[in-house]
Every structure is written in structure tokens, then in C-alpha cells.
Design an enzyme around this catalytic site. Structure first.
Site, PDB file in Angstrom:
ATOM      1  N   ASP A  98      40.050  34.111  39.588  1.00 31.64           N
ATOM      2  CA  ASP A  98      39.256  33.116  38.876  1.00 31.64           C
ATOM      3  C   ASP A  98      40.204  32.263  38.038  1.00 31.64           C
ATOM      4  O   ASP A  98      41.009  32.804  37.261  1.00 31.64           O
ATOM      5  CB  ASP A  98      38.249  33.821  37.952  1.00 31.64           C
ATOM      6  CG  ASP A  98      36.923  33.079  37.879  1.00 31.64           C
ATOM      7  OD1 ASP A  98      35.870  33.724  37.956  1.00 31.64           O
ATOM      8  OD2 ASP A  98      36.961  31.830  37.766  1.00 31.64           O
ATOM      9  N   ASP A 200      36.864  27.664  37.761  1.00 35.31           N
ATOM     10  CA  ASP A 200      35.793  27.803  36.779  1.00 35.31           C
ATOM     11  C   ASP A 200      35.490  26.504  36.041  1.00 35.31           C
ATOM     12  O   ASP A 200      36.388  25.860  35.509  1.00 35.31           O
ATOM     13  CB  ASP A 200      36.237  28.871  35.755  1.00 35.31           C
ATOM     14  CG  ASP A 200      35.176  29.135  34.704  1.00 35.31           C
ATOM     15  OD1 ASP A 200      34.168  29.749  35.051  1.00 35.31           O
ATOM     16  OD2 ASP A 200      35.367  28.693  33.564  1.00 35.31           O
ATOM     17  N   GLU A 257      33.743  25.533  41.102  1.00 38.10           N
ATOM     18  CA  GLU A 257      32.441  25.733  40.475  1.00 38.10           C
ATOM     19  C   GLU A 257      32.082  24.395  39.864  1.00 38.10           C
ATOM     20  O   GLU A 257      32.498  24.067  38.765  1.00 38.10           O
ATOM     21  CB  GLU A 257      32.475  26.797  39.385  1.00 38.10           C
ATOM     22  CG  GLU A 257      31.083  27.050  38.855  1.00 38.10           C
ATOM     23  CD  GLU A 257      31.035  27.583  37.433  1.00 38.10           C
ATOM     24  OE1 GLU A 257      31.953  27.278  36.654  1.00 38.10           O
ATOM     25  OE2 GLU A 257      30.091  28.303  37.110  1.00 38.10           O
ATOM     26  N   HIS A 330      27.538  35.895  39.278  1.00 38.15           N
ATOM     27  CA  HIS A 330      27.540  36.647  38.006  1.00 38.15           C
ATOM     28  C   HIS A 330      26.856  35.872  36.878  1.00 38.15           C
ATOM     29  O   HIS A 330      26.683  36.402  35.773  1.00 38.15           O
ATOM     30  CB  HIS A 330      28.984  36.955  37.614  1.00 38.15           C
ATOM     31  CG  HIS A 330      29.747  35.717  37.273  1.00 38.15           C
ATOM     32  ND1 HIS A 330      30.118  34.770  38.212  1.00 38.15           N
ATOM     33  CD2 HIS A 330      30.164  35.236  36.087  1.00 38.15           C
ATOM     34  CE1 HIS A 330      30.733  33.782  37.614  1.00 38.15           C
ATOM     35  NE2 HIS A 330      30.779  34.035  36.328  1.00 38.15           N
ATOM     36  N   ASP A 331      26.518  34.599  37.149  1.00 42.52           N
ATOM     37  CA  ASP A 331      25.860  33.772  36.114  1.00 42.52           C
ATOM     38  C   ASP A 331      24.369  33.625  36.343  1.00 42.52           C
ATOM     39  O   ASP A 331      23.702  32.912  35.575  1.00 42.52           O
ATOM     40  CB  ASP A 331      26.430  32.341  36.137  1.00 42.52           C
ATOM     41  CG  ASP A 331      27.831  32.272  35.578  1.00 42.52           C
ATOM     42  OD1 ASP A 331      28.571  31.368  35.991  1.00 42.52           O
ATOM     43  OD2 ASP A 331      28.180  33.121  34.729  1.00 42.52           O
TER      44      ASP A 331
HETATM   45  O1  TEU Z   1      30.155  28.870  34.186  1.00 40.43           O
HETATM   46  C1  TEU Z   1      30.118  27.486  34.011  1.00 40.43           C
HETATM   47  C2  TEU Z   1      28.753  26.959  33.697  1.00 40.43           C
HETATM   48  O2  TEU Z   1      28.679  25.871  33.174  1.00 40.43           O
HETATM   49  C3  TEU Z   1      27.460  27.578  34.163  1.00 40.43           C
HETATM   50  O3  TEU Z   1      27.714  28.735  34.823  1.00 40.43           O
HETATM   51  C4  TEU Z   1      26.519  27.853  32.966  1.00 40.43           C
HETATM   52  O4  TEU Z   1      26.559  26.806  32.132  1.00 40.43           O
HETATM   53  C5  TEU Z   1      26.918  29.089  32.178  1.00 40.43           C
HETATM   54  O5  TEU Z   1      26.914  30.182  33.047  1.00 40.43           O
HETATM   55  C6  TEU Z   1      25.874  29.316  31.046  1.00 40.43           C
HETATM   56  O6  TEU Z   1      24.701  29.866  31.590  1.00 40.43           O
HETATM   57  C7  TEU Z   1      31.498  29.368  34.208  1.00 40.43           C
HETATM   58  C8  TEU Z   1      31.488  30.879  34.457  1.00 40.43           C
HETATM   59  O7  TEU Z   1      30.948  31.127  35.751  1.00 40.43           O
HETATM   60  C9  TEU Z   1      30.660  31.499  33.355  1.00 40.43           C
HETATM   61  O8  TEU Z   1      30.538  32.918  33.565  1.00 40.43           O
HETATM   62  C10 TEU Z   1      31.347  31.242  32.031  1.00 40.43           C
HETATM   63  O9  TEU Z   1      30.521  31.709  30.978  1.00 40.43           O
HETATM   64  C11 TEU Z   1      31.630  29.741  31.825  1.00 40.43           C
HETATM   65  O10 TEU Z   1      32.139  29.084  32.975  1.00 40.43           O
HETATM   66  C12 TEU Z   1      32.694  29.556  30.756  1.00 40.43           C
HETATM   67  O11 TEU Z   1      33.942  29.959  31.287  1.00 40.43           O
END
Ligand code: TEU
Ligand code: CA
Length: 557
Positions: A98, A200, A257, A330-331
């Protein structure tokens, strides 16, 4: 068309903290992953993305990196990492890390030096501004709630920018010295034998300049970051430079992403010829139903909505690159709990959803546990919740007038914790994830949703995923299923999600009845070869497919 090496692969995402714990501390780790590589190979995985395992205070579960060149001891050692890369290579599995470079941790040495000397070299690695007339430089809202500006430690007149958590200070990509440090780190990792990176939050690295306020979208007087990003132009200068300095020379696989992309940018982002990235994720269905009022205003993504979102992305991208398809990560909450109507997530429905996304044009990604049909995890009290994003959204829901019970229900539905409960290996204590106390409780349904039980069951969700992977990798169908185009079939038919995959000399129909009630669907042509169905009985009568509830079939025409 030039064959691109990764187009016929299958990718998998591991959230290391929740995958497999080898030393009983309740936290998943690298030796645990290595011990499970054969299980991933058996599933048919070729590319393996690990969420961050670098040194981190874990304020955002590792997406706040304090040392890009070291593995956090909670996950293992650099020797473990080198071993994972080597063991992966032996099995034909490329390891993807990542790349989190929109921000670092406030415990990174760069930020500590910036606090010591805001006007020095490292102060310029960040966005540090003076507070003028008691007003913050801009009214942007962090993704995790509240203003994006925080007092610089030791300086009452200075603030620093963080579009995510205050422990995640944004790196200033306008500064070429910062970019050089980033490229040096990327190349150091690629020289170690990584297959590439998942990149990311990368759309955030280019801010609209100069910094100004945007219209407030809630009564907190703040404006969501998207409003600023919409006015940000020129990100390609950074992305092209990173590709040319790092990814291209290593022929690395990269997947962005990317939320909030501009449609006109897509050919530059993932265009087959020299895109900034190899691929990017389709988040169209992921963001469906989002509201400026947070989760309180979110709309369900029903089968018709899911179909429309997926087909819109397929139409938008077309042959302009190779999109990455997911149903969860994971989000996000678990896909089967989100895209299948509540209470109808049977194995048949889970297999239908799997088939619909897996055979789309693009690279399919499986998120850990998705291949078991893992589901959202019930929440009975806000004290059980770890996710900083969910804790913020809970507060926003209460502020929007929801009761505690209503706000907690929303957390149960959308929290990122849903995807972060430990992998369910078997029916033993803690689902075989750890011999210690898991950092996040195991979903109580592990007793009947677990890998060991499913590996021995030819009708399980896991066994079905293996068939899907084998079908997609069968050279006999690559013409249609890999490079072929996608054409919706009967898109206007409610709860029918069907599409052709059309190659140069082969047409395959994916035909799904995305509801619990049966329905008949006319076939567009005689079935030459029935390739897969999620139910044992397939009834084709005189040009009509008599589909049972949540039945799907894949047929060569
Ligand atoms: O997520 C970026 C992001 O903008 C979306 O996933 C969302 O806004 C966030 O998950 C809040 O719900 C990436 C990663 O995948 C995430 O796990 C991190 O929290 C984020 O960046 C910061 O690094
Ligand atoms: Ca451990």
C-alpha cells in the site's frame, strides 16, 4: 491488442491485522500470512495486496506511516517481509504494498523536524499556515470530520493541513524535494521485488491553489473536500512524474484508489498506452447513495441501482483501460450485506453477486473473507466500535437528529469494522485467527461461516469462487472473458442483471435473476455450452431461461 501480463490474473486484498495471527498477541502478522499462502494459491490468486504494515501509531490502522522503510514490529520484521516476497514468488503470487503518500504520520521524523523548524526544509514538506485574524486558512472538512487544520505542536500561531485524521499531516506535493524523497522510497521497495502498489487516496495530492473557502454544505460552516478537489487541476504532472521515475522503469503493476476522478482524465489515468496507473478501482456502486448529511442520509443500493452503477462504469471505461472490480474492501461494509436486500443473503444470492462482478470486464479483486461470504458484524454498543470514520459518522448522525439506536444501526450497516473482523478460518476459538484475544471481536457467525467447513463442501461459497476463478482463467474462454467487451442484455428488465462478454470469435452470456422471486428471461440465442450456474438445476425451455430466485447462469452462445 497487445496482451498485458496482468489482465488474466486474479487479485486478493489482505488486511494484515485481521488475517492470521502467528504469535498469539491477537494481531495478524506477516508469518501468519506466509503460513496461509498455499490456501491463497489454491483459490487461484496471482496478485496479493497488503494494507499497510509499516511502522505506525495505528491512529488510522496503519494509513498513518511513521517510517516508510521499516515494518511495524506488531506485524513482524523486514526479514519476514523479504520471506513473504520470496515465498510469494515461489507460488507465482506477486506482492503489492500500500503506497500511502498523500500524508504521513505526525510521528514521522519529517513532521517532528517540521515542528522544530516550520520554515526549514522539512517544514516545506507539509502545508503549514499562519492563523490570520483568528480564522483558519480554509473551511474544508476532514474526511473524518471537523476542520482540516490543527495547531502545529509548539506553535500557537501556526496550523498544518490534514484532510484525513489530525495524526495524518498532508505532504506538500508541490515541493519537488518532497517528491524526490517519495520516489526514492518507492524505488527502494520496488528494487526489493514487489510486484507493485495499491496507491492510497492519491487524488488528494493535488490541492486547488490558492487555498480558498468553498460553500458550506452543513451547518458546521465547513465544506466537504470533494468541493476543493473539483477545482484542483494538474494532478497529472505529479502522477506522470511518479510513473516515469518509479513504476515504468520497474514495469510495476499499480492500482489507484481514485475517488472524484474527472471523466476526461480516465484515459490518462488507466489508458492502455502509458496510463499513470495500470488500473483503478470502480467505486461507482461504492459511493452510491452517499449524502452530504453523512450516513443519516444514505440510500440503500438496491439491485437495480447496483446494476446501473456497474454498467455505467463499464460504459465509461470501455476499452480505455482495464478497471479493477470489487464488491468490498477494508473501507466498506461486506458486499453481501450491502448489495443483496436485507435478509436475503443466501448462499445462492452470494454466489450470484460473486458471478456478476467477477466476470465483468476488468481485474477482479477478492477481499479477505469475501470468498467465504463473510457478512457484516452486529454492533450492540458504540464502545465496541474501533473505526475512527464510523465514530465520526455516529456523531454526525446524532447531530442530524437520529436517536442513539438509529445512529448505532447506521454504524452496524456502514462501519469499516465490518470488513475488519478477523478472518474466519474454522469453528475453533476465535475462528482459528488467534490463540490470544483478537484486537477486534470475531463475528459470532464464524461457527457456520468459516473456511475449514467450506473447503470440504462442494456447494459452499468458497468452492463456487474456485469455480469462478477457474472459469475466468480457462484459456478456452479468454477471448470473451479477458479482453472481450461488455454489452448489457435487457438492462431495462427489473432485477435482471445480464450482460454479454463479446470477444473476437466468442460470446458468453452472464444472466442473473437478482431477486428472491423466480422469473423467466428470454435467451438472445441458443445456448451452445452451459459453463456455470449457482444452482444445481438449470431450466431452459424453448428459448427461455426459467430462473429461480437469485439464480445465475453463464453460457457460451
Ligand atoms: O481511503 C481513502 C478515502 O478517501 C475513502 O476510503 C474514505 O474517505 C475513507 O475510507 C473514510 O471512510 C484510504 C484508505 O483506504 C483508508 O483506509 C484510509 O483511512 C484513508 O485513505 C487515509 O489514508
Ligand atoms: Ca501477531
Amino acid at each position: 491488442m497487445k496482451k498485458i501480463w496482468w489482465h488474466d490474473k486474479v487479485a486478493y486484498q489482505i488486511y494484515p491485522k485481521s488475517f492470521c495471527d502467528s504469535n498469539g498477541d491477537g494481531i495478524g502478522d506477516l508469518p501468519g500470512i506466509i503460513s496461509r499462502l498455499d490456501a491463497l494459491k489454491e483459490l487461484g490468486i496471482d496478485l496479493l495486496w497488503l494494507s499497510p504494515i509499516y511502522v505506525s501509531p495505528l491512529a488510522d490502522q496503519g494509513y498513518d506511516i511513521a517510517d516508510y522503510y521499516a515494518i511495524d514490529p506488531r506485524f513482524g520484521t523486514m526479514e519476514d517481509m523479504d520471506r513473504l516476497i520470496a515465498e510469494g514468488k515461489k507460488r507465482g503470487i506477486g506482492i503489492i504494498m500500500d503506497l500511502v503518500v498523500n500524508h504521513c504520520s505526525d510521528e514521522h521524523e519529517w513532521f517532528k523536524k517540521a515542528c522544530e523548524d516550520p520554515d526549514g526544509r522539512y517544514g516545506k514538506f507539509f502545508y503549514i499556515k499562519k492563523i490570520e485574524n483568528g480564522k483558519l486558512p480554509t473551511n474544508w472538512r476532514s474526511y473524518f470530520g471537523g476542520p482540516v487544520w490543527e495547531k502545529l505542536p509548539g506553535h500557537d500561531d501556526l496550523v498544518y493541513l490534514h484532510v484525513f485524521h489530525k495524526k495524518q499531516p498532508d505532504l506538500n506535493w508541490e515541493n519537488p524535494e518532497l517528491r524526490e524523497e517519495i520516489y526514492k522510497m518507492i524505488n527502494w521497495w520496488l528494487d526489493k521485488g514487489l510486484a507493485g502498489f495499491r496507491i492510497d487516496a492519491i487524488i488528494n495530492i493535488k490541492k486547488a491553489l490558492p487555498f480558498v473557502d468553498y460553500p458550506a454544505d452543513r451547518d458546521d460552516g465547513l465544506s466537504k473536500i470533494d468541493n476543493m478537489l473539483h477545482e484542483a487541476h494538474g494532478i497529472g504532472d505529479f502522477l506522470g512524474e511518479m510513473r516515469d521515475r518509479c513504476f515504468a522503469p520497474h514495469n510495476a503493476f499499480t492500482v489507484g484508489e481514485v475517488f472524484n476522478e474527472k471523466e476526461e482524465d480516465i484515459p490518462d489515468f488507466i489508458g492502455v498506452e502509458n496510463g499513470y496507473f495500470s488500473s483503478m478501482y470502480d467505486f461507482n456502486e461504492t459511493i452510491f447513495g452517499h449524502s452530504d448529511d453523512g450516513w443519516a442520509g444514505a440510500k440503500d443500493c438496491l439491485p437495480e441501482d447496483y446494476k446501473a452503477c456497474v454498467f455505467a462504469t463499464q460504459k465509461k471505461v470501455g476499452f480505455n483501460g482495464f478497471i479493477s472490480n470489487i464488491i468490498e474492501n477494508h473501507d466498506e461494509p461486506r458486499g453481501v450485506s450491502r448489495y443483496i436486500p436485507e435478509g436475503e443473503a443466501t448462499d445462492a444470492a452470494k454466489k450470484l453477486l460473486a458471478t456478476e462482478y467477477f466476470l465483468l470486464r476488468g481485474l477482479p479483486w477478492i477481499y479477505q473473507g469475501q470468498e467465504l461470504g463473510m457478512e457484516n458484524c452486529p454492533v450492540s454498543d458504540i464502545s465496541e466500535v474501533d473505526d475512527i470514520s464510523a465514530l465520526n459518522e455516529y456523531k454526525v448522525a446524532l447531530a442530524a437528529g437520529k436517536t442513539k439506536a438509529e445512529a448505532l444501526h447506521l454504524v452496524g450497516k456502514y462501519s469499516r469494522d465490518n470488513a475488519r473482523t478477523p478472518y474466519q478460518w474454522d469453528a475453533s476459538a476465535n475462528a482459528g485467527f488467534t490463540t490470544g484475544k483478537p484486537w477486534l471481536p470475531v463475528n459470532p457467525n464464524y461457527k457456520w461461516i468459516n473456511r475449514k467447513a467450506q473447503a470440504q463442501d462442494p456447494d459452499s461459497v468458497l468452492s463456487y469462487y474456485k469455480k469462478l476463478v477457474q472459469l475466468r482463467k480457462d484459456p478456452a474462454y479468454a477471448d470473451a472473458l479477458i479482453e472481450g467487451g461488455l454489452i448489457p442484455y435487457l438492462p431495462e428488465r427489473k432485477n435482471v442483471m445480464a450482460y454479454f462478454r463479446k470477444g473476437e470469435s466468442q460470446t458468453i452470456l452472464v444472466l442473473g435473476n437478482f431477486q428472491k422471486d423466480p422469473q423467466d428471461v428470454e435467451l438472445p440465442a441458443p445456448v451452445k455450452n452451459l459453463l456455470l450456474s449457482n444452482l444445481p438445476e438449470v431450466v431452459l425451455e424453448g428459448g427461455t431461461a426459467r430462473l429461480q430466485g437469485y439464480q445465475i447462469l453463464v453460457a457460451e452462445l
